[in-house]
Design a protein around this motif. Structure first.
Motif, short mmCIF file in Angstrom:
data_model
loop_
_atom_site.label_atom_id
_atom_site.label_comp_id
_atom_site.label_asym_id
_atom_site.label_seq_id
_atom_site.Cartn_x
_atom_site.Cartn_y
_atom_site.Cartn_z
N LEU A 87 0.91 -1.34 -0.40
CA LEU A 87 -0.11 0.10 0.00
C LEU A 87 0.73 1.75 0.35
O LEU A 87 1.47 1.77 0.66
CB LEU A 87 -0.90 -0.03 1.55
CG LEU A 87 -2.03 -1.44 1.72
CD1 LEU A 87 -2.16 -0.91 2.52
CD2 LEU A 87 -2.98 -1.69 0.31
N CYS A 88 1.16 2.37 -1.24
CA CYS A 88 1.55 2.90 -1.17
C CYS A 88 0.83 4.33 -0.50
O CYS A 88 -0.02 4.59 -2.56
CB CYS A 88 2.53 3.09 -2.51
SG CYS A 88 3.76 4.45 -2.30
N PHE A 89 0.82 5.43 0.00
CA PHE A 89 0.54 6.92 0.20
C PHE A 89 0.99 7.75 -0.37
O PHE A 89 2.39 8.09 -0.46
CB PHE A 89 0.01 6.99 1.38
CG PHE A 89 -0.94 5.55 2.37
CD1 PHE A 89 -2.54 6.13 2.32
CD2 PHE A 89 -0.74 4.09 2.26
CE1 PHE A 89 -2.89 4.59 2.75
CE2 PHE A 89 -1.81 3.33 2.68
CZ PHE A 89 -2.55 3.82 2.67
N LEU A 135 3.47 2.00 3.27
CA LEU A 135 4.74 2.59 3.16
C LEU A 135 4.00 3.95 2.84
O LEU A 135 3.36 4.32 1.24
CB LEU A 135 5.23 2.24 1.82
CG LEU A 135 6.86 2.85 1.22
CD1 LEU A 135 7.38 3.06 2.62
CD2 LEU A 135 6.76 2.11 -0.38
N VAL A 136 4.64 5.07 2.58
CA VAL A 136 4.01 6.70 2.77
C VAL A 136 4.94 7.46 2.14
O VAL A 136 6.22 7.46 2.38
CB VAL A 136 3.24 7.41 3.95
CG1 VAL A 136 3.31 8.43 3.30
CG2 VAL A 136 2.50 7.12 5.10
N TYR A 137 5.09 7.68 1.12
CA TYR A 137 5.85 8.52 -0.05
C TYR A 137 6.31 9.83 0.20
O TYR A 137 5.19 10.61 1.05
CB TYR A 137 5.54 8.66 -1.34
CG TYR A 137 6.20 9.72 -2.25
CD1 TYR A 137 7.43 9.03 -2.54
CD2 TYR A 137 5.80 11.03 -3.24
CE1 TYR A 137 8.50 9.96 -3.75
CE2 TYR A 137 6.50 10.87 -4.05
CZ TYR A 137 7.55 10.82 -4.68
OH TYR A 137 8.50 11.46 -5.29
N PRO A 162 -2.95 4.47 7.27
CA PRO A 162 -2.29 3.69 6.38
C PRO A 162 -2.02 2.68 7.57
O PRO A 162 -2.05 1.25 7.31
CB PRO A 162 -0.54 4.18 6.46
CG PRO A 162 -1.16 5.79 6.10
CD PRO A 162 -2.07 6.25 7.14
N ASN A 163 -1.82 2.27 8.39
CA ASN A 163 -2.24 1.82 10.26
C ASN A 163 -2.75 0.72 10.26
O ASN A 163 -3.41 -0.34 10.29
CB ASN A 163 -1.20 2.17 10.44
CG ASN A 163 0.22 2.61 11.23
OD1 ASN A 163 0.66 2.64 10.30
ND2 ASN A 163 0.75 2.92 12.08
N ASP A 164 -4.39 2.14 10.33
CA ASP A 164 -5.70 1.30 9.99
C ASP A 164 -5.84 0.28 9.39
O ASP A 164 -6.29 -0.80 9.55
CB ASP A 164 -6.52 2.28 10.99
CG ASP A 164 -6.40 3.09 11.67
OD1 ASP A 164 -5.68 2.32 12.59
OD2 ASP A 164 -6.69 4.10 12.12
N LEU A 165 -5.87 1.18 7.60
CA LEU A 165 -5.86 -0.09 6.41
C LEU A 165 -5.11 -1.04 6.38
O LEU A 165 -5.58 -1.83 6.30
CB LEU A 165 -6.00 1.01 5.23
CG LEU A 165 -6.24 0.47 4.22
CD1 LEU A 165 -7.67 -0.02 4.01
CD2 LEU A 165 -5.98 1.57 3.04
#
Length: 382
Positions: free
Chosen positions: A6-8, A42-44, A23-26
């Motif tokens: 999962l890339c935000f 992963l958060v850009y 992000p953690n919840d999803l």
């Protein structure tokens, strides 16, 4: 071992904290629902939302490719391009959804990452061996068809008041921009200000009376442009005075794609084609105002256009099937709903939003690729 990444990607003027704990919840929700794969998030990192959009997309694609290669090496994948062990869900908020979409389009196109390349051709050539492999694009309140006119209409008074204040402040800066002598000379022209503009301050001081020069330019540009320009200029003066007007224009260049109606439609149509032909998931979870925007008579408070208040323009064609509403009963305006959708204290619909996202991703992911693996774990990704 197979991995769902999962890339935000944040939007205009956003940052690493845009998504809060989402992000953690999803990731946790998907781990419980997709036990056959490893779920990573992963958060850009924060990036400058300025300059050419295509360059931003290119940088993001290079960064994503490096991250996926690292994972493929960890997974000891024999052939990452033919049979990748990593599939990615690109998750973007606001303009981040357009960055995500254009990244997908560049991966599935033989054209360069430029509007004239990935959106300019009437004929779509799809590359089925894309790397990294994007399983879906999940957007949150992305204005794929532009920003709703109601966003401006419902906040017009507030914006006008702010712009009026900005013009007053700028009147004292005109001497610095054009020189006190030139400004004083311009003042001798008895130009009557337009009704939509505040009256110029009266003073014999050459610095303050430099309004004259600004007034002439503002009036020539038209009242609407003047108000918008004054607000932008005031922001430059507050935060980036040393860089001048170039700073504002470079940011406007980034969001300029929202003014290109034909490109917006082409992007949407291409995403629909990718969904139908390559089975790449795509959805836009858009905010809609709820109870706080409903008056005593049951009508939408301040409603100017239609009976729904949304941040994004809504589609009227086949694209409607890809838009899903996310109601915020606490927000009082469209912009507030847009910026707080990932914060439970400001968005009572937060948990419904997370579950909607989970359901969409599960639907996109439960394929032959998913079923062929049976060892899933969960972990973060640095």
């Amino acid at each position: 071992m197979k991995t769902l990444l999962l890339c935000f990607v944040h939007g205009f003027k956003g940052g690493d904290d845009t998504f809060g704990s989402f992000p953690n919840d999803l990731q946790r929700l998907l781990t419980n629902a997709l036990s056959n794969v490893t779920v990573r998030s992963l958060v850009y990192p924060k990036f400058e939302t300025r300059g050419d959009l295509a360059q931003c997309v290119s940088r993001f694609r290079d960064w994503l490719e490096e991250k996926v290669i690292d994972l493929e090496v960890q997974n000891a994948t024999p052939s990452p391009t033919i049979d990748p062990s990593v599939r990615t869900i690109l998750i973007g908020h606001s303009m981040g959804g357009i960055v995500a979409a254009d990244t997908l389009l560049s991966l599935t196109s033989d054209q360069p990452i430029e509007s004239s390349g990935i959106l300019g051709s009437s004929e779509t050539h799809l590359n089925t061996l894309m790397f990294p492999y994007v399983q879906g694009v999940l957007a949150f309140d992305t204005p794929y068809l532009g920003i709703s006119p109601g966003v401006v209409a419902h906040g017009a008074e507030e914006h006008y008041n702010a712009a009026s204040s900005a013009i007053t402040q700028l009147s004292g800066l005109a001497g610095g921009f054009w020189g006190a002598k030139a400004a004083a000379s311009a003042e001798t022209k008895e130009e009557k200000p337009r009704a939509a503009l505040p009256a110029p301050p009266t003073s014999t001081n050459t610095t303050t009376s430099a309004w004259g020069k600004w007034s002439n330019i503002a009036i020539a540009a038209g009242s609407v442009a003047a108000v918008a320009g004054a607000g932008a200029a005031a922001f430059v003066n507050r935060d980036k005075i040393t860089e001048g007007f170039g700073w504002a224009s470079s940011h406007l260049e980034f969001v300029g794609c929202l003014m290109k109606g034909e490109d917006l439609r082409k992007r949407v149509n291409t995403l629909i084609t990718l969904n139908k032909e390559l089975h790449v998931g795509w959805a836009n979870l858009y905010t809609r105002l709820g109870q706080q925007a409903v008056g005593e008579n049951g009508s939408m408070v301040g409603s100017v256009i239609g009976n729904q208040r949304t941040f994004c323009n809504l589609p009227k064609s086949d694209a409607k099937a890809y838009w899903y509403e996310a109601i915020n009963d606490a927000a009082k305006d469209e912009t507030g709903a847009h910026t707080t959708m990932f914060y439970p204290k400001d968005n009572p619909g937060y948990h419904d939003l997370a579950e909607s996202a989970r359901n969409l991703i599960v639907d996109w992911t439960t394929s032959e690729w998913y079923e062929s693996n049976n060892s899933g774990t969960v972990m973060g990704l640095d």
